[in-house]
Scaffold this active site. Structure first.
Site, PDB file in Angstrom:
ATOM      1  N   HIS A 242      -1.412   4.751   0.995  1.00 31.66           N
ATOM      2  CA  HIS A 242      -2.025   3.758   1.628  1.00 31.66           C
ATOM      3  C   HIS A 242      -1.404   2.848   2.708  1.00 31.66           C
ATOM      4  O   HIS A 242      -1.981   1.779   3.057  1.00 31.66           O
ATOM      5  CB  HIS A 242      -2.465   2.829   0.413  1.00 31.66           C
ATOM      6  CG  HIS A 242      -3.792   1.817   0.842  1.00 31.66           C
ATOM      7  ND1 HIS A 242      -3.539   0.588   0.689  1.00 31.66           N
ATOM      8  CD2 HIS A 242      -4.886   1.980   1.009  1.00 31.66           C
ATOM      9  CE1 HIS A 242      -4.662  -0.173   0.982  1.00 31.66           C
ATOM     10  NE2 HIS A 242      -5.634   0.748   1.350  1.00 31.66           N
ATOM     11  N   LYS A 244       0.509   1.582   6.058  1.00 39.94           N
ATOM     12  CA  LYS A 244       0.199   1.708   7.597  1.00 39.94           C
ATOM     13  C   LYS A 244       1.427   1.123   8.453  1.00 39.94           C
ATOM     14  O   LYS A 244       1.900   0.107   8.220  1.00 39.94           O
ATOM     15  CB  LYS A 244      -1.065   0.464   7.927  1.00 39.94           C
ATOM     16  CG  LYS A 244      -2.368   0.894   7.119  1.00 39.94           C
ATOM     17  CD  LYS A 244      -2.579   0.473   5.993  1.00 39.94           C
ATOM     18  CE  LYS A 244      -4.027   0.460   5.408  1.00 39.94           C
ATOM     19  NZ  LYS A 244      -4.124   0.153   4.075  1.00 39.94           N
ATOM     20  N   ASP A 249      10.783   3.076  18.763  1.00 40.46           N
ATOM     21  CA  ASP A 249      12.338   2.731  19.318  1.00 40.46           C
ATOM     22  C   ASP A 249      13.046   1.887  18.558  1.00 40.46           C
ATOM     23  O   ASP A 249      14.252   1.500  19.083  1.00 40.46           O
ATOM     24  CB  ASP A 249      12.094   2.273  20.772  1.00 40.46           C
ATOM     25  CG  ASP A 249      11.552   3.147  21.889  1.00 40.46           C
ATOM     26  OD1 ASP A 249      11.640   4.612  21.577  1.00 40.46           O
ATOM     27  OD2 ASP A 249      11.528   2.795  22.866  1.00 40.46           O
ATOM     28  N   HIS A 415     -10.411  -7.917   4.482  1.00 42.95           N
ATOM     29  CA  HIS A 415      -9.708  -6.779   4.304  1.00 42.95           C
ATOM     30  C   HIS A 415      -8.090  -7.164   4.388  1.00 42.95           C
ATOM     31  O   HIS A 415      -7.416  -6.374   3.805  1.00 42.95           O
ATOM     32  CB  HIS A 415      -9.844  -5.608   5.123  1.00 42.95           C
ATOM     33  CG  HIS A 415      -9.454  -4.204   4.947  1.00 42.95           C
ATOM     34  ND1 HIS A 415      -8.293  -3.649   5.500  1.00 42.95           N
ATOM     35  CD2 HIS A 415      -9.648  -3.308   3.889  1.00 42.95           C
ATOM     36  CE1 HIS A 415      -7.787  -2.584   4.837  1.00 42.95           C
ATOM     37  NE2 HIS A 415      -8.786  -2.311   3.795  1.00 42.95           N
ATOM     38  N   LYS A 417      -4.243  -8.539   3.389  1.00 41.63           N
ATOM     39  CA  LYS A 417      -3.337  -8.645   2.027  1.00 41.63           C
ATOM     40  C   LYS A 417      -2.200  -9.490   2.423  1.00 41.63           C
ATOM     41  O   LYS A 417      -1.185  -8.926   2.791  1.00 41.63           O
ATOM     42  CB  LYS A 417      -3.116  -7.061   1.704  1.00 41.63           C
ATOM     43  CG  LYS A 417      -4.088  -6.148   1.474  1.00 41.63           C
ATOM     44  CD  LYS A 417      -4.225  -5.132   2.785  1.00 41.63           C
ATOM     45  CE  LYS A 417      -5.177  -3.754   2.629  1.00 41.63           C
ATOM     46  NZ  LYS A 417      -6.110  -3.882   1.956  1.00 41.63           N
ATOM     47  N   ASP A 422       4.201 -21.333  -1.658  1.00 40.37           N
ATOM     48  CA  ASP A 422       5.006 -22.819  -1.284  1.00 40.37           C
ATOM     49  C   ASP A 422       4.808 -22.968   0.055  1.00 40.37           C
ATOM     50  O   ASP A 422       4.086 -22.462   0.995  1.00 40.37           O
ATOM     51  CB  ASP A 422       6.260 -22.951  -2.043  1.00 40.37           C
ATOM     52  CG  ASP A 422       5.994 -23.045  -3.568  1.00 40.37           C
ATOM     53  OD1 ASP A 422       5.015 -23.290  -4.051  1.00 40.37           O
ATOM     54  OD2 ASP A 422       6.985 -22.824  -4.135  1.00 40.37           O
TER      55      ASP A 422
END
Length: 497
Positions: A242, A244, A249, A415, A417, A422
């Protein structure tokens, strides 16, 4: 219907129930969690006609042969190809002697606690041991809000590439955005840049073969990631990569929630506008991101990519990369959420498209409320998966009863995450607040311990909360009985959702 026909039907029904019982026994023995074992066992015994085939594909969360192979490869790679940046890392005892870590000046001119005081050395040490990767200083991190900003930055970085490009996505679609990425990668490959392209074989199941062939013909090393390298495991689709990741470089890296598809730019009217978050990382933390990719690339190809070092950035943020997957000795992703929640003293804000916490995370959230922490969770008001949305609704009801504030994002599908702890710690990555991310998927998260970055994330989330509404118990109780019943049935499947 003749008697012989009834006999055949009865035989088939009996066979289905016998196989269901056998599969239920297998589930009890092999399923990792008791909740998962109960969910599968009950459904296999009661409804074998509907659950036997899904169990064949999804049932195993303890994939012993795969886990053994994967752990061995990871151990070999970490011993032989450990990034040089890790050798000069600051371990958990470094904050004791580094004044820069002990206190910083807030925007109001007052002395604010730094990582050592705020999160505490035990938390930093725990997270390092959990991830197997160090906190590294000398980084800069930039928030990329939504798809236009994210892919504009990624394509700009690819255009400027001189040595190599790393690209890894769960979903890649052969649409306008996918074609744009493909053409950009082929152009750089023809210019002599090494290009590595890894896509998940399940998430990208509908990616046309011609798309991959075009990449390979253009000089791009393109490969699928699959957990099932052996024929005996050919039906196993439970474990999905899952992550991404884009790295250019060793100078710029991108991690977050976006996949490659026009829906991530708002191209799906039913879910538009799509709300998502990525981050751009510069500095030595990129070495950790590259190492996560190296582990996946080696599993898929049995070859090591040729990648370069990650220099220090102009800023001095402390970052740690946390990768998790089904081969982990610990349940890394779930424990990360538990530790982050337990570390919170004033607030813990979490955004996730799916809300299916396990018991450990649920308990940590309840305890945080009891400590007086501002606990907020932002989830979508639109659904992309019916069963997941129904189960999430019931979990939201339970959390609201426990004192957690639950908000639903109104404009479009949420979508992103993101976790904010704090005034100092924030994480952005690919991991959802659900069992699939906790135990079944390969995920990556970038955790930054920095007041300035935390304030940026706070500002972003405050805008999101302003476009959301807070729910109460009527979000569940206000539904018809059959809808509430459907939510309870959906939750039975939460261990595999």
């Amino acid at each position: 219907m003749q008697a012989a026909d009834w006999l055949h039907v009865g035989t088939l029904v009996m066979a289905a129930h016998v196989l269901g019982v056998i599969a239920a026994v297998h589930a009890v023995i092999h399923t990792r969690t008791s909740q998962g074992a109960v969910a599968w066992a009950v459904s296999l015994v009661a409804m074998p006609y509907f659950t036997l085939i899904p169990y064949l594909f999804l049932g195993r969360s303890k994939f012993a042969g795969y886990i053994d192979e994967r752990r061995l490869e990871i151990e070999i790679l970490r011993n032989r190809t450990k990034p040089a940046e890790w050798e000069s890392k600051e371990r958990s005892d470094a904050p004791r002697t580094d004044p820069a870590l002990l206190d910083t000046t807030s925007a109001r001119g007052e002395v604010a606690p730094g990582p050592a005081e705020y999160l505490g050395n035990p938390t930093i040490r725990t997270l390092q041991r959990l991830s197997g990767m160090p906190f590294l200083r000398g980084n800069s991190v930039r928030v990329l809000v939504n798809g236009d900003a994210t892919f504009a930055a990624i394509l700009e970085a690819i255009e400027a590439a001189e040595s190599y490009i790393v690209v890894q996505f769960f979903i890649v679609r052969a649409d306008a955005l996918g074609d744009m990425l493909r053409d950009a990668l082929i152009a750089k490959a023809k210019a002599g840049v090494r290009v590595y392209f890894l896509y998940d074989s399940i998430g990208s199941f509908d990616l046309p073969h011609r798309y991959v062939q075009a990449l390979r013909a253009g000089g791009v090393e393109a490969h699928p990631f699959a957990a099932n390298r052996k024929f005996v495991h050919r039906f196993q689709i439970n474990f999905r990569n899952h992550r991404k990741i884009v790295v250019v470089d060793g100078k710029r890296a991108f991690v977050g929630g976006h996949n490659v598809g026009v829906e991530y730019l708002g191209g799906n009217p039913r879910l538009s506008p799509w709300r998502d978050t990525h981050v751009e990382v510069r500095g030595p933390a990129i070495a950790s991101i590259q190492f996560v990719f190296t582990e996946d690339w080696y599993w898929a190809t049995q070859r090591l990519p040729e990648l370069g070092p990650a220099p220090h950035a102009d800023e001095n943020m402390h970052c740690m990369v946390l990768s998790s997957g089904p081969a982990d000795k610990q349940e890394t992703c779930s424990l990360f959420f538990v530790e982050a929640i337990n570390a919170a003293r004033e607030r813990i804000w979490i955004t996730s498209p799916y809300l299916i916490p396990d018991e450990a995370v649920f308990s940590a959230l309840r305890l945080a409320v009891m400590r007086g922490v501002d606990v907020r969770i932002l989830i979508p008001s639109r659904r992309d998966h019916r069963v997941v949305f129904a189960a999430s609704r019931l979990y939201a009801y339970d959390l609201v009863q426990a004192g957690v504030r639950i908000f639903r994002y109104k404009p479009g599908f949420l979508h992103q995450k993101v976790v904010l702890v704090d005034d100092i710690a924030a994480s952005v990555g690919s991991a959802n607040l659900d069992n699939r991310s906790f135990r079944l998927n390969f995920e990556i998260t970038v955790l930054t311990v920095d007041h300035t970055f935390a304030r940026q994330v706070e500002s972003m989330l405050l805008i999101d909360f302003a476009h959301a509404y807070e729910i109460d118990v009527n979000d569940y109780l206000g539904n018809a009985f059959w809808r509430r019943m459907a939510m309870h049935v959906a939750r039975l499947f939460s261990p595999i959702l």
